[in-house]
Design a protein around this motif. Structure first.
Motif, PDB file in Angstrom:
ATOM      1  N   THR A  75       0.726  -1.368   0.201  1.00 43.21           N
ATOM      2  CA  THR A  75      -0.128  -0.335  -0.081  1.00 43.21           C
ATOM      3  C   THR A  75       1.011   1.441   0.274  1.00 43.21           C
ATOM      4  N   ARG A  76       2.143   1.063   0.881  1.00 43.71           N
ATOM      5  CA  ARG A  76       2.722   2.211   0.797  1.00 43.71           C
ATOM      6  C   ARG A  76       3.663   2.831  -0.104  1.00 43.71           C
ATOM      7  N   TRP A  77       4.146   3.812  -0.433  1.00 38.93           N
ATOM      8  CA  TRP A  77       4.167   4.044  -1.693  1.00 38.93           C
ATOM      9  C   TRP A  77       5.841   3.907  -1.292  1.00 38.93           C
ATOM     10  N   TRP A  78       6.054   4.256  -0.528  1.00 33.27           N
ATOM     11  CA  TRP A  78       8.390   3.871  -0.296  1.00 33.27           C
ATOM     12  C   TRP A  78       8.052   2.265   0.112  1.00 33.27           C
ATOM     13  N   ASP A  79       7.115   1.130   0.234  1.00 37.58           N
ATOM     14  CA  ASP A  79       7.316   0.183   0.745  1.00 37.58           C
ATOM     15  C   ASP A  79       7.681  -1.488  -1.035  1.00 37.58           C
ATOM     16  N   ILE A  80       8.688  -2.201  -0.645  1.00 35.97           N
ATOM     17  CA  ILE A  80       8.772  -2.191  -1.558  1.00 35.97           C
ATOM     18  C   ILE A  80       7.931  -3.174  -2.074  1.00 35.97           C
ATOM     19  N   LEU A  97       3.710 -20.662  -0.861  1.00 37.33           N
ATOM     20  CA  LEU A  97       4.544 -19.546  -1.591  1.00 37.33           C
ATOM     21  C   LEU A  97       4.284 -18.469  -0.400  1.00 37.33           C
ATOM     22  N   THR A  98       5.613 -17.291  -0.704  1.00 41.92           N
ATOM     23  CA  THR A  98       5.378 -16.470   0.835  1.00 41.92           C
ATOM     24  C   THR A  98       5.894 -15.333   0.858  1.00 41.92           C
ATOM     25  N   GLY A  99       5.262 -13.959   0.818  1.00 41.15           N
ATOM     26  CA  GLY A  99       5.685 -12.694   0.293  1.00 41.15           C
ATOM     27  C   GLY A  99       4.978 -11.961   2.109  1.00 41.15           C
ATOM     28  N   ARG A 100       5.744 -10.622   1.704  1.00 37.36           N
ATOM     29  CA  ARG A 100       5.564  -9.434   3.217  1.00 37.36           C
ATOM     30  C   ARG A 100       5.631  -8.824   2.127  1.00 37.36           C
ATOM     31  N   CYS A 101       4.900  -7.432   2.639  1.00 37.30           N
ATOM     32  CA  CYS A 101       5.599  -5.826   3.332  1.00 37.30           C
ATOM     33  C   CYS A 101       5.721  -5.079   4.465  1.00 37.30           C
ATOM     34  N   GLU A 104       1.465  -2.323   5.409  1.00 39.07           N
ATOM     35  CA  GLU A 104      -0.233  -2.922   4.581  1.00 39.07           C
ATOM     36  C   GLU A 104       0.111  -3.427   3.347  1.00 39.07           C
ATOM     37  N   VAL A 105      -0.263  -4.665   3.024  1.00 36.28           N
ATOM     38  CA  VAL A 105      -0.959  -5.311   2.428  1.00 36.28           C
ATOM     39  C   VAL A 105      -1.501  -4.852   0.827  1.00 36.28           C
ATOM     40  N   ARG A 106      -1.944  -4.388  -0.039  1.00 36.50           N
ATOM     41  CA  ARG A 106      -2.388  -4.509  -1.083  1.00 36.50           C
ATOM     42  C   ARG A 106      -3.186  -4.837  -2.272  1.00 36.50           C
TER      43      ARG A 106
END
Length: 116
Positions: A75-80, A97-101, A104-106
C-alpha cells in the motif's frame, strides 16, 4: 446433348479445385467440427493475508508442471513490492509461497507459466 452441357461447368470447376495447391484448399476439422480443446493446465491457488504477511498455497491437479510465482503489491509508496522466486508445482503437488510488506498489503496475485 443437354446433359453434357450441364456437366461441363461442373467438370471444369472440379478440375480447378483439384489443381489448387494443398495450402489453398479449405481444410475440414475432424470429429464434431470443433478445434481440439487445449489440455487442462494451471494450479489452483489460495492466498491469505494476515497483517503484512502473505501465504499462498497452489495445488496442481494436472500432468503438466506449472511454474508459479507470488506477487505482492504494498500500500505505501515507499514500501517495496515483492515477487517470489518461481516454484515448480508438479503433478498432484501442493506448494507454499510466502511474501510480505513492511506495513499494509494492497494486492496479491499468483502468475503461472507452463514448463516445457
Amino acid at each position: 446433348m443437354r446433359l453434357s452441357r450441364s456437366l461441363a461447368p461442373v467438370t471444369i470447376a472440379l478440375a480447378l479445385v483439384l489443381s489448387l495447391p494443398y495450402d489453398a484448399m479449405p481444410h475440414t476439422l475432424a470429429g464434431d467440427g470443433k478445434p481440439p480443446s487445449p489440455s487442462p493446465f494451471g494450479a489452483t491457488c489460495r492466498a491469505a493475508v494476515r497483517g503484512s504477511h502473505v501465504v499462498a498455497y497452489c495445488h496442481n491437479p494436472y500432468a503438466d508442471i506449472d511454474r508459479v510465482r507470488l506477487h505482492v503489491e504494498c500500500t505505501r509508496w515507499w514500501d517495496i513490492d515483492t515477487d517470489s522466486a518461481p516454484v515448480d508445482a508438479g503433478p498432484a503437488m501442493t506448494v507454499r509461497l510466502t511474501g510480505r510488506c513492511w506495513e499494509e498489503v494492497r494486492t496479491v496475485w499468483v502468475s503461472h507459466q507452463k514448463v516445457s
